[in-house]
Design a protein around this motif. Structure first.
Motif, PDB file in Angstrom:
ATOM      1  N   GLY A  18       0.881  -1.326  -0.177  1.00 13.75           N
ATOM      2  CA  GLY A  18       0.261  -0.339  -0.514  1.00 13.75           C
ATOM      3  C   GLY A  18       0.794   1.311  -0.128  1.00 13.75           C
ATOM      4  N   ARG A  19       2.006   1.328   1.581  1.00 15.47           N
ATOM      5  CA  ARG A  19       2.937   2.123   0.780  1.00 15.47           C
ATOM      6  C   ARG A  19       3.638   2.786  -0.575  1.00 15.47           C
ATOM      7  NH1 ARG A  19       6.595   1.917   5.933  1.00 15.47           N
ATOM      8  NH2 ARG A  19       4.566   0.951   7.003  1.00 15.47           N
ATOM      9  N   THR A  20       4.094   1.649  -1.114  1.00 18.21           N
ATOM     10  CA  THR A  20       4.315   1.687  -2.530  1.00 18.21           C
ATOM     11  C   THR A  20       3.597   2.599  -3.380  1.00 18.21           C
ATOM     12  OG1 THR A  20       5.491  -0.432  -2.221  1.00 18.21           O
ATOM     13  CG2 THR A  20       5.414   0.220  -4.245  1.00 18.21           C
ATOM     14  N   ALA A  25       1.292   6.600  -7.071  1.00 11.93           N
ATOM     15  CA  ALA A  25       0.042   7.332  -7.214  1.00 11.93           C
ATOM     16  C   ALA A  25       0.660   8.566  -7.045  1.00 11.93           C
ATOM     17  CB  ALA A  25      -0.873   6.944  -6.506  1.00 11.93           C
ATOM     18  N   ALA A  26       1.479   9.352  -6.491  1.00 14.54           N
ATOM     19  CA  ALA A  26       1.576  10.482  -6.478  1.00 14.54           C
ATOM     20  C   ALA A  26       2.607  10.861  -7.108  1.00 14.54           C
ATOM     21  CB  ALA A  26       2.953  10.395  -5.024  1.00 14.54           C
ATOM     22  N   VAL A  27       3.455   9.595  -7.580  1.00 12.81           N
ATOM     23  CA  VAL A  27       4.922  10.045  -8.811  1.00 12.81           C
ATOM     24  C   VAL A  27       4.106  10.146  -9.666  1.00 12.81           C
ATOM     25  CG1 VAL A  27       6.809   9.063  -9.773  1.00 12.81           C
ATOM     26  CG2 VAL A  27       6.542   8.899  -7.299  1.00 12.81           C
ATOM     27  N   SER A 144      -5.350   3.900  -7.564  1.00 13.69           N
ATOM     28  CA  SER A 144      -5.774   3.932  -6.898  1.00 13.69           C
ATOM     29  C   SER A 144      -6.527   3.107  -5.968  1.00 13.69           C
ATOM     30  CB  SER A 144      -6.498   5.203  -6.516  1.00 13.69           C
ATOM     31  OG  SER A 144      -5.409   6.050  -6.790  1.00 13.69           O
ATOM     32  N   LEU A 145      -7.283   2.584  -7.274  1.00 12.14           N
ATOM     33  CA  LEU A 145      -8.080   1.093  -7.431  1.00 12.14           C
ATOM     34  C   LEU A 145      -6.986  -0.088  -6.048  1.00 12.14           C
ATOM     35  CD1 LEU A 145      -9.935   0.613 -10.608  1.00 12.14           C
ATOM     36  CD2 LEU A 145     -10.732   1.545  -8.644  1.00 12.14           C
ATOM     37  N   LYS A 150      -7.269  -4.974  -2.933  1.00 16.45           N
ATOM     38  CA  LYS A 150      -6.151  -4.585  -2.229  1.00 16.45           C
ATOM     39  C   LYS A 150      -5.575  -5.758  -3.811  1.00 16.45           C
ATOM     40  CE  LYS A 150      -5.947  -2.949   1.605  1.00 16.45           C
ATOM     41  NZ  LYS A 150      -5.078  -2.419   1.551  1.00 16.45           N
ATOM     42  N   LYS A 151      -5.998  -5.583  -4.625  1.00 15.58           N
ATOM     43  CA  LYS A 151      -6.107  -6.687  -5.859  1.00 15.58           C
ATOM     44  C   LYS A 151      -4.645  -5.948  -6.405  1.00 15.58           C
ATOM     45  CE  LYS A 151     -10.013  -8.820  -6.099  1.00 15.58           C
ATOM     46  NZ  LYS A 151     -10.104 -10.177  -6.837  1.00 15.58           N
ATOM     47  N   LYS A 152      -3.459  -6.718  -6.561  1.00 12.59           N
ATOM     48  CA  LYS A 152      -2.116  -6.420  -7.309  1.00 12.59           C
ATOM     49  C   LYS A 152      -2.046  -5.806  -8.415  1.00 12.59           C
ATOM     50  CE  LYS A 152       0.767  -8.023  -3.468  1.00 12.59           C
ATOM     51  NZ  LYS A 152       2.271  -8.665  -2.789  1.00 12.59           N
ATOM     52  N   MET A 153      -2.901  -6.406  -9.160  1.00  6.87           N
ATOM     53  CA  MET A 153      -3.479  -6.120 -11.034  1.00  6.87           C
ATOM     54  C   MET A 153      -3.590  -4.542 -11.259  1.00  6.87           C
ATOM     55  SD  MET A 153      -6.637  -7.574 -11.973  1.00  6.87           S
ATOM     56  CE  MET A 153      -8.449  -7.015 -11.803  1.00  6.87           C
ATOM     57  N   PHE A 154      -4.146  -3.983 -10.382  1.00  2.53           N
ATOM     58  CA  PHE A 154      -4.994  -1.732 -10.583  1.00  2.53           C
ATOM     59  C   PHE A 154      -3.639  -1.721 -10.488  1.00  2.53           C
ATOM     60  CE2 PHE A 154      -8.860  -3.185  -9.031  1.00  2.53           C
ATOM     61  CZ  PHE A 154      -9.101  -3.556 -10.205  1.00  2.53           C
TER      62      PHE A 154
END
Length: 176
Positions: A18-20, A25-27, A144-145, A150-154
């Protein structure tokens, strides 16, 4: 004095993914802001160049109208059969003015064409910025999804869209 205690109903777990994703998303959002500003400024430059070109084309038309008025004057002198020193002087004056207006018109036309070309280049560049901007927006949303699903595909899809957006927007710099 009463002490204030804050109770947590659920202990928050550490979510390194989530942090990553949040940093990612910020970048992407920062890149989006940069591309959006570049797009807006490029659209503005295109409008300014097109406006200048339109002004130059109007100036060109006015010069050509003056040139054609001189031709009309020559034709009227010819039709009415004007002869003599005064008519010759007018014809010589008309010829000199026509030469001047023809030269001016050529210079004005070249200038208008150059501003039209600049406007076209700006629009081509802005189009690439716009596509890049759209892909970056999609990248931010998809990334952001992760926080909902909590799915890494997004985030993977978000990074893919973001990188594509950055590449397309960067290609706008090289449009000539």
């Amino acid at each position: 004095m009463a002490e204030l205690e804050i109770h947590h109903e659920v202990e928050h777990e550490s979510d390194p993914t989530g942090r990553t994703v949040g940093i990612l998303a910020a970048v992407l959002a920062v890149a989006l802001a940069i591309v959006t500003i570049a797009s807006h400024r490029t659209h503005t430059a295109a409008i300014m160049h097109k406006s200048t070109a339109n002004d130059d084309w109007s100036h060109y038309q006015a010069t050509r109208v003056k040139y054609h008025n001189l031709e009309l004057g020559e034709n009227l002198l010819d039709v009415f059969g004007a002869k003599g020193a005064a008519a010759d002087k007018m014809l010589a004056d008309y010829a000199a003015q026509k030469k001047d207006y023809a030269q001016r018109a050529d210079v004005i036309q070249k200038k208008a064409e150059s501003f039209d070309a600049l406007a076209e280049t700006d629009e081509n560049r802005a189009f690439r910025y716009d596509v890049g901007e759209g892909l970056l927006e999609i990248g931010v949303v998809l990334s952001s999804l992760y926080f909902i699903s909590k799915k890494k595909m997004f985030p993977v899809m978000g990074v893919t869209a973001g990188v594509g957006g950055i590449l397309i927007a960067t290609s706008g710099v090289f449009v000539a």
